[in-house]
Design a protein around this motif. Structure first.
Motif, PDB file in Angstrom:
ATOM      1  N   ASN A  67       0.840  -1.193   0.000  1.00  0.00           N
ATOM      2  CA  ASN A  67       0.000   0.000   0.000  1.00  0.00           C
ATOM      3  C   ASN A  67       0.879   1.249   0.000  1.00  0.00           C
ATOM      4  N   SER A  68       1.235   1.725  -1.190  1.00  0.00           N
ATOM      5  CA  SER A  68       2.045   2.938  -1.326  1.00  0.00           C
ATOM      6  C   SER A  68       1.124   4.095  -1.686  1.00  0.00           C
ATOM      7  N   THR A  69       1.133   5.127  -0.840  1.00  0.00           N
ATOM      8  CA  THR A  69       0.295   6.296  -1.074  1.00  0.00           C
ATOM      9  C   THR A  69       1.129   7.559  -0.943  1.00  0.00           C
ATOM     10  N   VAL A  70       0.692   8.596  -1.642  1.00  0.00           N
ATOM     11  CA  VAL A  70       1.352   9.894  -1.598  1.00  0.00           C
ATOM     12  C   VAL A  70       0.261  10.954  -1.488  1.00  0.00           C
ATOM     13  N   GLN A  71       0.458  11.905  -0.582  1.00  0.00           N
ATOM     14  CA  GLN A  71      -0.490  13.005  -0.451  1.00  0.00           C
ATOM     15  C   GLN A  71       0.279  14.312  -0.313  1.00  0.00           C
ATOM     16  N   PHE A  72      -0.174  15.312  -1.046  1.00  0.00           N
ATOM     17  CA  PHE A  72       0.419  16.643  -1.023  1.00  0.00           C
ATOM     18  C   PHE A  72      -0.568  17.585  -0.345  1.00  0.00           C
ATOM     19  N   ASP A  73      -0.075  18.443   0.567  1.00  0.00           N
ATOM     20  CA  ASP A  73      -0.975  19.418   1.155  1.00  0.00           C
ATOM     21  C   ASP A  73      -0.692  20.811   0.589  1.00  0.00           C
ATOM     22  N   ASP A  74      -1.500  21.774   0.969  1.00  0.00           N
ATOM     23  CA  ASP A  74      -1.351  23.122   0.431  1.00  0.00           C
ATOM     24  C   ASP A  74      -0.345  23.960   1.216  1.00  0.00           C
ATOM     25  N   GLN A  75       0.335  23.331   2.186  1.00  0.00           N
ATOM     26  CA  GLN A  75       1.375  24.012   2.966  1.00  0.00           C
ATOM     27  C   GLN A  75       2.778  23.614   2.507  1.00  0.00           C
ATOM     28  N   GLY A  76       2.861  22.875   1.397  1.00  0.00           N
ATOM     29  CA  GLY A  76       4.169  22.479   0.883  1.00  0.00           C
ATOM     30  C   GLY A  76       4.741  21.229   1.513  1.00  0.00           C
ATOM     31  N   GLN A  77       3.876  20.367   2.057  1.00  0.00           N
ATOM     32  CA  GLN A  77       4.313  19.104   2.643  1.00  0.00           C
ATOM     33  C   GLN A  77       3.777  17.944   1.803  1.00  0.00           C
ATOM     34  N   VAL A  78       4.600  16.931   1.630  1.00  0.00           N
ATOM     35  CA  VAL A  78       4.185  15.680   0.996  1.00  0.00           C
ATOM     36  C   VAL A  78       4.430  14.579   2.028  1.00  0.00           C
ATOM     37  N   PHE A  79       3.512  13.624   2.094  1.00  0.00           N
ATOM     38  CA  PHE A  79       3.639  12.548   3.066  1.00  0.00           C
ATOM     39  C   PHE A  79       2.900  11.330   2.563  1.00  0.00           C
ATOM     40  N   GLY A  80       3.146  10.196   3.199  1.00  0.00           N
ATOM     41  CA  GLY A  80       2.438   8.982   2.816  1.00  0.00           C
ATOM     42  C   GLY A  80       3.153   7.738   3.286  1.00  0.00           C
ATOM     43  N   SER A  81       2.821   6.653   2.612  1.00  0.00           N
ATOM     44  CA  SER A  81       3.435   5.360   2.876  1.00  0.00           C
ATOM     45  C   SER A  81       4.199   4.930   1.635  1.00  0.00           C
ATOM     46  N   ALA A  82       5.480   4.625   1.816  1.00  0.00           N
ATOM     47  CA  ALA A  82       6.303   4.191   0.689  1.00  0.00           C
ATOM     48  C   ALA A  82       6.151   2.684   0.447  1.00  0.00           C
ATOM     49  N   GLY A  83       5.384   2.022   1.283  1.00  0.00           N
ATOM     50  CA  GLY A  83       5.166   0.582   1.145  1.00  0.00           C
ATOM     51  C   GLY A  83       5.317  -0.112   2.477  1.00  0.00           C
ATOM     52  N   CYS A  84       6.417   0.170   3.150  1.00  0.00           N
ATOM     53  CA  CYS A  84       6.698  -0.374   4.474  1.00  0.00           C
ATOM     54  C   CYS A  84       6.766   0.766   5.479  1.00  0.00           C
ATOM     55  N   ASN A  85       7.448   1.818   5.106  1.00  0.00           N
ATOM     56  CA  ASN A  85       7.685   2.958   5.992  1.00  0.00           C
ATOM     57  C   ASN A  85       6.877   4.172   5.584  1.00  0.00           C
ATOM     58  N   ARG A 111      14.326  17.642   2.428  1.00  0.00           N
ATOM     59  CA  ARG A 111      14.228  17.159   3.811  1.00  0.00           C
ATOM     60  C   ARG A 111      13.325  15.925   3.939  1.00  0.00           C
ATOM     61  N   LEU A 112      13.543  14.949   3.076  1.00  0.00           N
ATOM     62  CA  LEU A 112      12.762  13.712   3.114  1.00  0.00           C
ATOM     63  C   LEU A 112      13.162  12.892   4.333  1.00  0.00           C
ATOM     64  N   ALA A 113      12.179  12.536   5.139  1.00  0.00           N
ATOM     65  CA  ALA A 113      12.407  11.727   6.333  1.00  0.00           C
ATOM     66  C   ALA A 113      11.481  10.517   6.282  1.00  0.00           C
ATOM     67  N   THR A 114      11.981   9.379   6.755  1.00  0.00           N
ATOM     68  CA  THR A 114      11.174   8.160   6.789  1.00  0.00           C
ATOM     69  C   THR A 114      11.307   7.480   8.143  1.00  0.00           C
ATOM     70  N   THR A 115      10.307   6.648   8.440  1.00  0.00           N
ATOM     71  CA  THR A 115      10.460   5.751   9.574  1.00  0.00           C
ATOM     72  C   THR A 115      11.483   4.698   9.154  1.00  0.00           C
ATOM     73  N   ARG A 116      11.880   3.832  10.055  1.00  0.00           N
ATOM     74  CA  ARG A 116      12.982   2.910   9.754  1.00  0.00           C
ATOM     75  C   ARG A 116      12.629   1.442  10.005  1.00  0.00           C
ATOM     76  N   LYS A 117      11.415   1.041   9.658  1.00  0.00           N
ATOM     77  CA  LYS A 117      11.047  -0.368   9.814  1.00  0.00           C
ATOM     78  C   LYS A 117      11.729  -1.197   8.732  1.00  0.00           C
ATOM     79  N   LEU A 118      12.023  -2.424   9.058  1.00  0.00           N
ATOM     80  CA  LEU A 118      12.604  -3.360   8.102  1.00  0.00           C
ATOM     81  C   LEU A 118      11.504  -4.285   7.615  1.00  0.00           C
ATOM     82  N   CYS A 119      11.400  -4.435   6.298  1.00  0.00           N
ATOM     83  CA  CYS A 119      10.369  -5.282   5.697  1.00  0.00           C
ATOM     84  C   CYS A 119      11.017  -6.271   4.742  1.00  0.00           C
ATOM     85  N   PHE A 120      10.187  -7.079   4.090  1.00  0.00           N
ATOM     86  CA  PHE A 120      10.699  -8.037   3.121  1.00  0.00           C
ATOM     87  C   PHE A 120      11.493  -7.316   2.039  1.00  0.00           C
ATOM     88  N   PRO A 121      12.546  -7.932   1.506  1.00  0.00           N
ATOM     89  CA  PRO A 121      13.398  -7.284   0.510  1.00  0.00           C
ATOM     90  C   PRO A 121      12.648  -6.725  -0.698  1.00  0.00           C
TER      91      PRO A 121
END
Length: 121
Positions: free
Chosen positions: A26-44, A61-71
């Motif tokens: 489940n990879s999602t991307v959402q852009f807001d009107d304040q100049g922020q983009v966020f979502g799920s890259a698949g795992c993080n 300034r891209l930041a992600t969580t650091r969970k480890l998932c299947f390769p």
């Protein structure tokens, strides 16, 4: 069609560098009107600042969580984040958001997700 604003729509990633995203990711991307983009890259989850510039997407300034998932999931996730960091062309085609990145050979495709029904919330 040129994109003048990305704010207000949540997107489901269907292809990254022209490779299909498996339905189980489940990879999602959402852009807001304040100049922020966020979502799920698949795992993080991810978040960053963005702006549209000269037909491209500039992500900082891209930041992600650091969970480890299947390769396979991690590989798809890394490719999506490369696309977001390097999207030189952003446009709409047949209802899809297309991101063309210098870091990937083929375009990535996102489709709009329906808004949640407020009556069931």
């Amino acid at each position: 069609m040129a994109v003048t604003s990305l704010a207000g729509t949540r997107w489901q990633v269907t292809r990254v560098a022209d490779q299909p995203v498996p339905a189980s990711i489940n990879s999602t991307v959402q852009f807001d009107d304040q100049g922020q983009v966020f979502g799920s890259a698949g795992c993080n989850r991810f978040t960053a600042a963005y702006r549209l510039e000269n037909g491209g997407l500039r992500v900082k300034r891209l930041a992600t969580t650091r969970k480890l998932c299947f390769p396979a999931i991690m590989s798809q996730e890394e490719a999506l984040l490369r696309v977001l960091r390097g999207a030189e062309r952003v446009y709409l085609q047949a209802g899809e958001l297309i991101l063309e990145s210098a870091r990937e050979r083929a375009p990535s495709r996102l489709v709009p997700l329906p808004e949640p029904d407020a009556s069931v919330l």
